[in-house]
Design a protein around this motif. Structure first.
Motif, PDB file in Angstrom:
ATOM      1  N   VAL A   1     109.579  35.009 -15.132  1.00 42.79           N
ATOM      2  CA  VAL A   1     108.245  34.473 -15.393  1.00 42.79           C
ATOM      3  C   VAL A   1     107.258  35.602 -15.607  1.00 42.79           C
ATOM      4  N   CYS A   2     106.351  35.432 -16.576  1.00 44.40           N
ATOM      5  CA  CYS A   2     105.215  36.331 -16.760  1.00 44.40           C
ATOM      6  C   CYS A   2     103.943  35.572 -16.387  1.00 44.40           C
ATOM      7  N   GLU A   3     103.084  36.219 -15.605  1.00 44.28           N
ATOM      8  CA  GLU A   3     101.852  35.586 -15.121  1.00 44.28           C
ATOM      9  C   GLU A   3     100.674  36.537 -15.330  1.00 44.28           C
ATOM     10  N   SER A   4      99.531  35.972 -15.707  1.00 42.92           N
ATOM     11  CA  SER A   4      98.287  36.735 -15.761  1.00 42.92           C
ATOM     12  C   SER A   4      97.138  35.744 -15.606  1.00 42.92           C
ATOM     13  N   GLY A   5      96.117  36.043 -14.701  1.00 34.73           N
ATOM     14  CA  GLY A   5      96.093  37.174 -13.811  1.00 34.73           C
ATOM     15  C   GLY A   5      96.604  36.822 -12.419  1.00 34.73           C
ATOM     16  N   THR A   6      96.944  37.871 -11.718  1.00 37.16           N
ATOM     17  CA  THR A   6      97.520  37.735 -10.390  1.00 37.16           C
ATOM     18  C   THR A   6      96.512  37.180  -9.396  1.00 37.16           C
ATOM     19  N   GLY A   7      95.283  37.679  -9.462  1.00 38.91           N
ATOM     20  CA  GLY A   7      94.223  37.192  -8.587  1.00 38.91           C
ATOM     21  C   GLY A   7      94.543  37.389  -7.122  1.00 38.91           C
ATOM     22  N   SER A   8      94.444  36.326  -6.340  1.00 40.75           N
ATOM     23  CA  SER A   8      94.707  36.381  -4.903  1.00 40.75           C
ATOM     24  C   SER A   8      96.177  36.178  -4.563  1.00 40.75           C
ATOM     25  N   GLY A   9      97.003  35.878  -5.558  1.00 42.70           N
ATOM     26  CA  GLY A   9      98.439  35.778  -5.339  1.00 42.70           C
ATOM     27  C   GLY A   9      98.939  34.437  -4.851  1.00 42.70           C
ATOM     28  N   SER A  10      98.106  33.415  -4.895  1.00 47.82           N
ATOM     29  CA  SER A  10      98.533  32.098  -4.419  1.00 47.82           C
ATOM     30  C   SER A  10      99.690  31.559  -5.258  1.00 47.82           C
ATOM     31  N   LEU A  11      99.492  31.480  -6.571  1.00 53.77           N
ATOM     32  CA  LEU A  11     100.559  31.004  -7.456  1.00 53.77           C
ATOM     33  C   LEU A  11     101.736  31.966  -7.454  1.00 53.77           C
ATOM     34  N   SER A  12     101.461  33.261  -7.397  1.00 57.10           N
ATOM     35  CA  SER A  12     102.530  34.264  -7.441  1.00 57.10           C
ATOM     36  C   SER A  12     103.552  34.029  -6.337  1.00 57.10           C
ATOM     37  N   HIS A  13     103.078  33.781  -5.111  1.00 59.17           N
ATOM     38  CA  HIS A  13     104.000  33.569  -3.993  1.00 59.17           C
ATOM     39  C   HIS A  13     104.860  32.318  -4.211  1.00 59.17           C
ATOM     40  N   ALA A  14     104.247  31.267  -4.745  1.00 59.66           N
ATOM     41  CA  ALA A  14     105.009  30.040  -4.990  1.00 59.66           C
ATOM     42  C   ALA A  14     106.054  30.260  -6.086  1.00 59.66           C
ATOM     43  N   ILE A  15     105.678  30.983  -7.137  1.00 58.13           N
ATOM     44  CA  ILE A  15     106.634  31.285  -8.203  1.00 58.13           C
ATOM     45  C   ILE A  15     107.803  32.082  -7.651  1.00 58.13           C
ATOM     46  N   ILE A  16     107.505  33.116  -6.880  1.00 54.89           N
ATOM     47  CA  ILE A  16     108.558  33.970  -6.323  1.00 54.89           C
ATOM     48  C   ILE A  16     109.526  33.151  -5.482  1.00 54.89           C
ATOM     49  N   ARG A  17     109.011  32.278  -4.634  1.00 55.39           N
ATOM     50  CA  ARG A  17     109.894  31.435  -3.808  1.00 55.39           C
ATOM     51  C   ARG A  17     110.769  30.532  -4.682  1.00 55.39           C
ATOM     52  N   THR A  18     110.202  30.034  -5.785  1.00 53.41           N
ATOM     53  CA  THR A  18     110.936  29.124  -6.660  1.00 53.41           C
ATOM     54  C   THR A  18     112.051  29.833  -7.423  1.00 53.41           C
ATOM     55  N   ILE A  19     111.805  31.066  -7.874  1.00 54.99           N
ATOM     56  CA  ILE A  19     112.775  31.761  -8.731  1.00 54.99           C
ATOM     57  C   ILE A  19     113.771  32.612  -7.951  1.00 54.99           C
TER      58      ILE A  19
END
Length: 206
Positions: free
Chosen positions: A107-125
């Motif tokens: 997955v590519c994401e922008s922007g990272t911001g506070s990382g809320s979505l990032s953590h959920a993506i990481i757990r999913t993948i």
């Protein structure tokens, strides 16, 4: 402890969620010799956290008690330090479904911001996927990378500090999905296309 792998016991350096009630909880980093103050009294990390099971009921110094919970992306979303506006679990679940994310996705994401979505993506993948996340603001990018290391998920994420609209994601033809949470997502569509595999998906939020 990792945000993607369950640990039974709290170890030094782990993040635990101190749960006082539905509307009152906060994260702490377990460290020997450290104390955390709550309205129910002091929690002594050496005796009250380290070595305890996640989910334990912990007595505080004033006679009250709290629960210490294993961190999850959902709990982190409720307790993270806000560096930007964030996406919450209801929207995150819709995004991960629409992008058809699963273990092994890139997955590519922008922007990272506070990382809320990032953590959920990481757990999913996890455990074999990877997140490439781009943040324009240097301090936010550095803080996100620091949190990923602290949460033991850095091997699943690459943080880049750059302008996605000008420089893209730094990868070509590898992503199963791209998510753009930036003010002008249309300016990054060309870079999103370059990062995607032939059958990849794009979602935006602005």
């Amino acid at each position: 402890m990792s945000f993607v792998e369950y640990g039974e016991y709290i170890q030094e350096g782990d993040i635990a969620i101190v749960f006082l009630g539905r509307e009152s909880m906060f994260p702490v980093k377990a460290q020997h010799g450290t104390q955390t103050q709550t309205k129910y009294g002091v929690i002594r990390h050496s005796s009250d956290l380290i070595g305890k099971r996640f989910g334990s009921k912990v007595n505080c110094s004033k006679g009250g008690w709290v629960y210490v919970l294993h961190p999850t992306p959902e709990l982190w979303t409720q307790n993270l330090p806000h560096r930007t506006q964030i996406l919450y679990s209801t929207d995150i679940s819709m995004i991960t479904m629409m992008l058809e994310l699963k273990p092994g996705s890139v997955v590519c994401e922008s922007g990272t911001g506070s990382g809320s979505l990032s953590h959920a993506i990481i757990r999913t993948i996890a455990p074999t996927g990877h997140l490439y996340t781009v943040e324009f603001h240097e301090q936010r990018a550095e803080k996100a990378a620091e949190e990923f290391r602290e949460h033991k998920v850095a091997h699943l994420a690459t943080v880049k500090n750059q302008d996605v609209c000008k420089e893209g994601f730094g990868v070509v033809g590898v992503a199963d999905a791209v998510f753009l949470d930036i003010p002008s997502p249309w300016e990054a569509i060309g870079h999103a296309k370059a990062a995607l595999k032939e059958e990849g998906k794009v979602a935006t939020c602005s």
